[in-house]
Design a protein around this motif. Structure first.
Motif, mmCIF file in Angstrom:
data_model
loop_
_atom_site.group_PDB
_atom_site.id
_atom_site.type_symbol
_atom_site.label_atom_id
_atom_site.label_comp_id
_atom_site.label_asym_id
_atom_site.label_seq_id
_atom_site.Cartn_x
_atom_site.Cartn_y
_atom_site.Cartn_z
ATOM 1 N N ILE A 195 -41.052 25.902 -50.798
ATOM 2 C CA ILE A 195 -40.606 26.548 -52.029
ATOM 3 C C ILE A 195 -41.498 28.098 -51.806
ATOM 4 N N THR A 196 -40.955 28.907 -51.439
ATOM 5 C CA THR A 196 -41.512 29.969 -51.352
ATOM 6 C C THR A 196 -41.214 31.168 -52.500
ATOM 7 N N GLY A 197 -42.010 32.090 -52.713
ATOM 8 C CA GLY A 197 -41.826 32.935 -53.724
ATOM 9 C C GLY A 197 -42.404 32.428 -54.979
ATOM 10 N N GLU A 198 -43.067 31.487 -55.198
ATOM 11 C CA GLU A 198 -43.367 30.705 -56.135
ATOM 12 C C GLU A 198 -44.879 30.695 -56.266
ATOM 13 N N LEU A 199 -45.543 31.114 -57.241
ATOM 14 C CA LEU A 199 -46.991 31.094 -57.478
ATOM 15 C C LEU A 199 -47.445 29.989 -58.275
ATOM 16 N N ILE A 200 -48.205 28.913 -58.038
ATOM 17 C CA ILE A 200 -48.841 27.793 -58.922
ATOM 18 C C ILE A 200 -49.718 28.646 -59.896
ATOM 19 N N VAL A 201 -49.519 28.480 -61.254
ATOM 20 C CA VAL A 201 -50.463 29.035 -62.267
ATOM 21 C C VAL A 201 -51.091 28.111 -63.042
ATOM 22 N N ASN A 202 -50.782 26.672 -62.980
ATOM 23 C CA ASN A 202 -51.612 25.669 -63.807
ATOM 24 C C ASN A 202 -51.376 24.326 -62.794
ATOM 25 N N ILE A 203 -52.562 23.600 -62.961
ATOM 26 C CA ILE A 203 -52.697 22.503 -62.362
ATOM 27 C C ILE A 203 -53.179 21.548 -63.385
ATOM 28 N N ASP A 204 -52.558 20.737 -64.020
ATOM 29 C CA ASP A 204 -52.634 19.656 -64.831
ATOM 30 C C ASP A 204 -53.448 18.120 -64.270
ATOM 31 N N ARG A 205 -54.342 18.167 -63.985
ATOM 32 C CA ARG A 205 -54.999 17.108 -63.347
ATOM 33 C C ARG A 205 -54.772 15.567 -63.939
ATOM 34 N N GLU A 206 -54.907 15.735 -65.258
ATOM 35 C CA GLU A 206 -54.718 14.538 -65.847
ATOM 36 C C GLU A 206 -53.139 13.716 -66.010
ATOM 37 N N ASN A 207 -52.305 14.839 -65.713
ATOM 38 C CA ASN A 207 -50.952 14.470 -65.538
ATOM 39 C C ASN A 207 -50.547 14.526 -64.286
ATOM 40 N N LYS A 208 -51.116 14.950 -63.430
ATOM 41 C CA LYS A 208 -50.734 15.341 -62.020
ATOM 42 C C LYS A 208 -49.297 16.184 -61.790
ATOM 43 N N LYS A 209 -49.536 17.161 -62.622
ATOM 44 C CA LYS A 209 -48.337 18.371 -62.449
ATOM 45 C C LYS A 209 -48.904 19.433 -62.320
ATOM 46 N N VAL A 210 -48.205 20.268 -61.420
ATOM 47 C CA VAL A 210 -48.374 21.725 -61.275
ATOM 48 C C VAL A 210 -47.253 22.410 -61.861
ATOM 49 N N THR A 211 -47.368 23.747 -62.136
ATOM 50 C CA THR A 211 -46.580 24.709 -62.868
ATOM 51 C C THR A 211 -46.531 26.055 -62.223
ATOM 52 N N SER A 212 -45.314 26.331 -61.764
ATOM 53 C CA SER A 212 -45.394 27.799 -61.208
ATOM 54 C C SER A 212 -45.277 28.831 -62.356
ATOM 55 N N HIS A 213 -45.275 30.161 -61.832
ATOM 56 C CA HIS A 213 -45.039 31.245 -62.496
ATOM 57 C C HIS A 213 -43.553 31.421 -63.356
ATOM 58 N N THR A 214 -42.647 30.729 -62.552
ATOM 59 C CA THR A 214 -41.509 30.869 -63.175
ATOM 60 C C THR A 214 -41.239 29.514 -64.029
ATOM 61 N N GLY A 215 -42.045 28.719 -64.245
ATOM 62 C CA GLY A 215 -42.109 27.584 -65.303
ATOM 63 C C GLY A 215 -41.676 26.344 -64.530
ATOM 64 N N LEU A 216 -41.312 26.293 -63.337
ATOM 65 C CA LEU A 216 -40.971 25.346 -62.169
ATOM 66 C C LEU A 216 -42.250 23.957 -62.396
ATOM 67 N N GLU A 217 -41.824 22.980 -62.767
ATOM 68 C CA GLU A 217 -42.929 21.799 -62.845
ATOM 69 C C GLU A 217 -42.684 20.825 -61.774
ATOM 70 N N GLU A 218 -43.789 20.310 -61.161
ATOM 71 C CA GLU A 218 -43.567 19.200 -60.281
ATOM 72 C C GLU A 218 -44.926 18.361 -60.381
ATOM 73 N N SER A 219 -44.319 16.898 -60.238
ATOM 74 C CA SER A 219 -45.604 15.933 -60.465
ATOM 75 C C SER A 219 -45.826 15.691 -58.874
ATOM 76 N N TYR A 220 -47.088 14.930 -58.852
ATOM 77 C CA TYR A 220 -47.661 14.594 -57.589
ATOM 78 C C TYR A 220 -48.574 13.597 -57.637
ATOM 79 N N ASP A 221 -48.806 12.841 -56.352
ATOM 80 C CA ASP A 221 -49.690 11.769 -56.288
ATOM 81 C C ASP A 221 -51.008 12.017 -55.660
ATOM 82 N N LYS A 222 -50.804 13.202 -54.625
ATOM 83 C CA LYS A 222 -51.878 13.854 -53.928
ATOM 84 C C LYS A 222 -51.509 15.276 -54.030
ATOM 85 N N LEU A 223 -52.813 16.164 -54.237
ATOM 86 C CA LEU A 223 -52.599 17.600 -54.256
ATOM 87 C C LEU A 223 -53.315 18.303 -53.212
ATOM 88 N N VAL A 224 -52.990 19.193 -52.529
ATOM 89 C CA VAL A 224 -53.692 19.970 -51.433
ATOM 90 C C VAL A 224 -53.781 21.298 -51.657
#
Length: 109
Positions: free
Chosen positions: A75-104
């Motif tokens: 996914i290009t052109g998407e800046l991650i602006v928030n990492i929610d470690r408690e809920n294991k989710k990231v949010t991009s500057h456009t509002g796209l949210e994705e969950s994860y098991d592992k984050l690099v």
């Protein structure tokens, strides 16, 4: 299947994906890579050569279809602006949210 999110599509993010795919099956991990820039990973060390060659593809670590062939969602052109470690989710500057098991985090030096 474990869901891995990689933040950063530079040389380190690309190398991580390359090495993980070489060691683990596609059934073991799903990989999603977020890159702020619109292009695939490129060799920043030789960036000055772009100005003499004028070819972006000469600097690419791998073409976009490499990601497709290796079942890596890029996914290009998407800046991650928030990492929610408690809920294991990231949010991009456009509002796209994705969950994860592992984050690099592969965002550079």
């Amino acid at each position: 299947m474990e869901k891995i999110i990689v933040i950063g599509n530079g040389m380190v993010g690309y190398k991580f994906c390359e090495k993980l795919r070489a060691k683990a099956s596609k059934e073991q991990f799903s990989i999603k890579v977020f890159g702020e820039e619109p292009n695939v990973a490129y060799d920043r060390v030789h960036l000055s050569e772009y100005f003499s060659n004028q070819s972006v593809s000469d600097l690419e670590m791998a073409p976009r279809n490499w990601y497709v062939e290796n079942d890596i969602e890029l996914i290009t052109g998407e800046l991650i602006v928030n990492i929610d470690r408690e809920n294991k989710k990231v949010t991009s500057h456009t509002g796209l949210e994705e969950s994860y098991d592992k984050l690099v985090l592969a965002t550079g030096s």
